[in-house]
Design a protein around this motif. Sequence first.
Motif, PDB file in Angstrom:
ATOM      1  N   THR A   1     -10.656   5.767 -19.661  1.00 13.45           N
ATOM      2  CA  THR A   1     -11.704   4.859 -20.122  1.00 13.45           C
ATOM      3  C   THR A   1     -11.745   3.596 -19.269  1.00 13.45           C
ATOM      4  OG1 THR A   1     -11.353   5.660 -22.389  1.00 13.45           O
ATOM      5  CG2 THR A   1     -12.605   3.622 -22.128  1.00 13.45           C
ATOM      6  N   TYR A   2     -10.574   3.099 -18.915  1.00 15.72           N
ATOM      7  CA  TYR A   2     -10.513   1.899 -18.065  1.00 15.72           C
ATOM      8  C   TYR A   2     -11.096   2.183 -16.688  1.00 15.72           C
ATOM      9  CZ  TYR A   2      -8.585  -2.124 -15.595  1.00 15.72           C
ATOM     10  OH  TYR A   2      -8.441  -3.255 -14.839  1.00 15.72           O
ATOM     11  N   ILE A   3     -10.801   3.377 -16.137  1.00 18.08           N
ATOM     12  CA  ILE A   3     -11.347   3.739 -14.827  1.00 18.08           C
ATOM     13  C   ILE A   3     -12.865   3.856 -14.881  1.00 18.08           C
ATOM     14  CG2 ILE A   3     -11.413   5.590 -13.098  1.00 18.08           C
ATOM     15  CD1 ILE A   3      -8.478   6.134 -13.737  1.00 18.08           C
ATOM     16  N   LEU A   4     -13.387   4.330 -15.989  1.00 24.99           N
ATOM     17  CA  LEU A   4     -14.828   4.527 -16.109  1.00 24.99           C
ATOM     18  C   LEU A   4     -15.585   3.233 -16.400  1.00 24.99           C
ATOM     19  CD1 LEU A   4     -14.929   7.842 -18.182  1.00 24.99           C
ATOM     20  CD2 LEU A   4     -15.452   7.567 -15.760  1.00 24.99           C
ATOM     21  N   PHE A   5     -14.983   2.331 -17.196  1.00 27.73           N
ATOM     22  CA  PHE A   5     -15.729   1.173 -17.689  1.00 27.73           C
ATOM     23  C   PHE A   5     -15.208  -0.165 -17.176  1.00 27.73           C
ATOM     24  CE2 PHE A   5     -16.581   4.442 -20.889  1.00 27.73           C
ATOM     25  CZ  PHE A   5     -17.961   4.329 -21.027  1.00 27.73           C
TER      26      PHE A   5
ATOM     27  N   ALA B   1     -14.857  -3.536 -15.126  1.00 30.80           N
ATOM     28  CA  ALA B   1     -15.945  -4.351 -14.593  1.00 30.80           C
ATOM     29  C   ALA B   1     -16.016  -4.295 -13.070  1.00 30.80           C
ATOM     30  CB  ALA B   1     -15.776  -5.794 -15.063  1.00 30.80           C
ATOM     31  N   ASP B   2     -14.873  -4.215 -12.398  1.00 38.97           N
ATOM     32  CA  ASP B   2     -14.861  -4.288 -10.944  1.00 38.97           C
ATOM     33  C   ASP B   2     -15.119  -2.940 -10.271  1.00 38.97           C
ATOM     34  OD1 ASP B   2     -14.327  -6.998 -11.057  1.00 38.97           O
ATOM     35  OD2 ASP B   2     -12.161  -6.664 -11.209  1.00 38.97           O
ATOM     36  N   PHE B   3     -14.406  -1.896 -10.732  1.00 35.46           N
ATOM     37  CA  PHE B   3     -14.489  -0.610 -10.041  1.00 35.46           C
ATOM     38  C   PHE B   3     -14.838   0.542 -10.988  1.00 35.46           C
ATOM     39  CE2 PHE B   3     -10.151  -1.582 -11.279  1.00 35.46           C
ATOM     40  CZ  PHE B   3      -9.792  -0.477 -12.019  1.00 35.46           C
ATOM     41  N   GLY B   4     -15.294   0.261 -12.178  1.00 36.10           N
ATOM     42  CA  GLY B   4     -15.622   1.310 -13.128  1.00 36.10           C
ATOM     43  C   GLY B   4     -16.746   2.206 -12.640  1.00 36.10           C
ATOM     44  N   VAL B   5     -16.546   3.509 -12.745  1.00 34.86           N
ATOM     45  CA  VAL B   5     -17.543   4.455 -12.250  1.00 34.86           C
ATOM     46  C   VAL B   5     -18.830   4.366 -13.071  1.00 34.86           C
ATOM     47  CG1 VAL B   5     -18.045   6.892 -11.831  1.00 34.86           C
ATOM     48  CG2 VAL B   5     -15.735   6.001 -11.430  1.00 34.86           C
ATOM     49  N   LEU B   6     -18.695   4.451 -14.387  1.00 31.39           N
ATOM     50  CA  LEU B   6     -19.880   4.406 -15.242  1.00 31.39           C
ATOM     51  C   LEU B   6     -20.517   3.017 -15.268  1.00 31.39           C
ATOM     52  CD1 LEU B   6     -18.984   6.633 -18.327  1.00 31.39           C
ATOM     53  CD2 LEU B   6     -20.525   7.131 -16.438  1.00 31.39           C
ATOM     54  N   SER B   7     -19.696   1.978 -15.283  1.00 29.49           N
ATOM     55  CA  SER B   7     -20.256   0.628 -15.294  1.00 29.49           C
ATOM     56  C   SER B   7     -21.030   0.358 -14.005  1.00 29.49           C
ATOM     57  CB  SER B   7     -19.146  -0.402 -15.481  1.00 29.49           C
ATOM     58  OG  SER B   7     -18.179  -0.293 -14.433  1.00 29.49           O
ATOM     59  N   GLY B   8     -20.520   0.845 -12.859  1.00 23.28           N
ATOM     60  CA  GLY B   8     -21.253   0.693 -11.602  1.00 23.28           C
ATOM     61  C   GLY B   8     -22.544   1.485 -11.597  1.00 23.28           C
ATOM     62  N   TRP B   9     -22.515   2.691 -12.167  1.00 24.32           N
ATOM     63  CA  TRP B   9     -23.726   3.509 -12.244  1.00 24.32           C
ATOM     64  C   TRP B   9     -24.760   2.854 -13.149  1.00 24.32           C
ATOM     65  CZ3 TRP B   9     -25.996   6.222 -16.377  1.00 24.32           C
ATOM     66  CH2 TRP B   9     -27.002   7.113 -16.006  1.00 24.32           C
ATOM     67  N   ILE B  10     -24.319   2.257 -14.235  1.00 22.77           N
ATOM     68  CA  ILE B  10     -25.244   1.565 -15.141  1.00 22.77           C
ATOM     69  C   ILE B  10     -25.882   0.370 -14.439  1.00 22.77           C
ATOM     70  CG2 ILE B  10     -25.382   0.202 -17.268  1.00 22.77           C
ATOM     71  CD1 ILE B  10     -23.198   2.019 -18.421  1.00 22.77           C
ATOM     72  N   ARG B  11     -25.104  -0.358 -13.653  1.00 24.03           N
ATOM     73  CA  ARG B  11     -25.670  -1.492 -12.909  1.00 24.03           C
ATOM     74  C   ARG B  11     -26.713  -1.016 -11.900  1.00 24.03           C
ATOM     75  NH1 ARG B  11     -20.260  -3.281 -12.674  1.00 24.03           N
ATOM     76  NH2 ARG B  11     -20.137  -2.575 -10.497  1.00 24.03           N
TER      77      ARG B  11
ATOM     78  N   ILE C   1     -20.429  -6.481 -16.311  1.00 25.25           N
ATOM     79  CA  ILE C   1     -20.113  -6.551 -17.735  1.00 25.25           C
ATOM     80  C   ILE C   1     -18.770  -5.869 -17.952  1.00 25.25           C
ATOM     81  CG2 ILE C   1     -20.828  -5.912 -20.055  1.00 25.25           C
ATOM     82  CD1 ILE C   1     -23.690  -5.865 -19.087  1.00 25.25           C
ATOM     83  N   ASP C   2     -17.841  -6.588 -18.537  1.00 27.52           N
ATOM     84  CA  ASP C   2     -16.525  -6.018 -18.827  1.00 27.52           C
ATOM     85  C   ASP C   2     -16.590  -5.357 -20.206  1.00 27.52           C
ATOM     86  OD1 ASP C   2     -13.917  -5.300 -18.940  1.00 27.52           O
ATOM     87  OD2 ASP C   2     -13.083  -7.308 -18.695  1.00 27.52           O
ATOM     88  N   TYR C   3     -16.929  -4.073 -20.212  1.00 29.27           N
ATOM     89  CA  TYR C   3     -17.073  -3.356 -21.477  1.00 29.27           C
ATOM     90  C   TYR C   3     -15.754  -3.280 -22.242  1.00 29.27           C
ATOM     91  CZ  TYR C   3     -21.508  -1.818 -19.458  1.00 29.27           C
ATOM     92  OH  TYR C   3     -22.757  -1.785 -18.893  1.00 29.27           O
ATOM     93  N   MET C   4     -14.644  -3.292 -21.523  1.00 30.25           N
ATOM     94  CA  MET C   4     -13.344  -3.162 -22.170  1.00 30.25           C
ATOM     95  C   MET C   4     -12.937  -4.426 -22.923  1.00 30.25           C
ATOM     96  SD  MET C   4     -12.460  -0.091 -21.369  1.00 30.25           S
ATOM     97  CE  MET C   4     -10.704  -0.076 -21.724  1.00 30.25           C
ATOM     98  N   ALA C   5     -13.556  -5.536 -22.611  1.00 29.15           N
ATOM     99  CA  ALA C   5     -13.161  -6.797 -23.230  1.00 29.15           C
ATOM    100  C   ALA C   5     -14.199  -7.333 -24.213  1.00 29.15           C
ATOM    101  CB  ALA C   5     -12.890  -7.853 -22.158  1.00 29.15           C
ATOM    102  N   GLN C   6     -15.399  -6.756 -24.225  1.00 29.39           N
ATOM    103  CA  GLN C   6     -16.459  -7.262 -25.096  1.00 29.39           C
ATOM    104  C   GLN C   6     -16.270  -6.748 -26.515  1.00 29.39           C
ATOM    105  OE1 GLN C   6     -18.767  -9.470 -24.144  1.00 29.39           O
ATOM    106  NE2 GLN C   6     -17.934  -9.487 -22.063  1.00 29.39           N
TER     107      GLN C   6
END
Length: 324
Positions: A150-154, A156-166, A175-180
């Motif tokens: 989950t950390y690898i995917l979400f 903020a800096d290198f997350g695969v899914l978070s980068g794809w969403i951006r 957006i740091d999904y793990m901390a929100q």
Amino acid sequence: MATDLAPPPTSAASISGRRRRRAGLRDVFTRYRWLYLMLLPGVVYFALFKYLPMYGVTIAFQDFLPFLGYSGSPWVGFKHFEELFSGPDFGRLLFNTLFLALLHIVFVFPAPIVVALLLNELRVTVLKRTVQSLVYIPHFLSWTIVASLTYILFAADFGVLSGWIRDVLGDTSKIDYMAQEEWFRPIVVLQQLWKQTGWGTIIYLAALAGVDPQLYEAARMDGAGRFKQLWHVTLPAIRPTIVVMAILASGNLLDSGFEQIWLMTTSLNRSVADVFDTYVYYSGITQGAISYSTAVGLFKGVAGVILIFGSNWLAKRLGQRGLF
């Protein structure tokens, strides 16, 4: 007088009945001795690790001091329970725990049923077995691995899914999904869906395998389509299994799962992440409030037992077969 006070003589019939019962028990143990032998490790496990430690709940009513032990620590009655219920953390803990339980009931509990029904409709055996294997493999992964993925995917800096969403939304902000706080519960539910759905599907597939095929044939002869067969044949056939699983799940409503929540908790989302399981760890291990944390755990356990008996009673009142 002595004759009146003497016990009535034991009849030959009652003595013979007791002898027959004892002989019957010996026959049962002799006939199924290997089954009882296989049952023995489970009995020993529950006796040593489930029932014997229950003596330790007595420290919930003490100001327990390790060097004084169980017998030497002073008794304080319901002091720690009063502290729990009147403390500032109880309302927040109860809300967080019940909210996660509600999300589990709405999203996680029906998921294995839906997947089992979909798999049951597949007629290609190879495809069905492949999909079934893929969906229950995550069950064998530990929560540590799930949290790491989950950390690898979400992240903020290198997350695969978070980068794809951006990239899709065209948003350059990270957006740091793990901390929100607002993303903690959705991520926890997604983890549970991914990890637990496949394993629960096995139970419902086993129940579906026991449905009489003649019921489907009769439904088709009456003009029922696939959806009506599902609604009027399949679901009623597996309803007892669903009720039993619901009763068992009700006992875990306050059991949010320590390992998963603890691994996903950060200093930024603690206000929504704190549940009774993690609170017991923080108060008992990190703060040394052993008696207080035991009282919290005992409250959670008693509430779980009440929920199981209550849901079992409700199921019987609604005409369903209960757990006991």
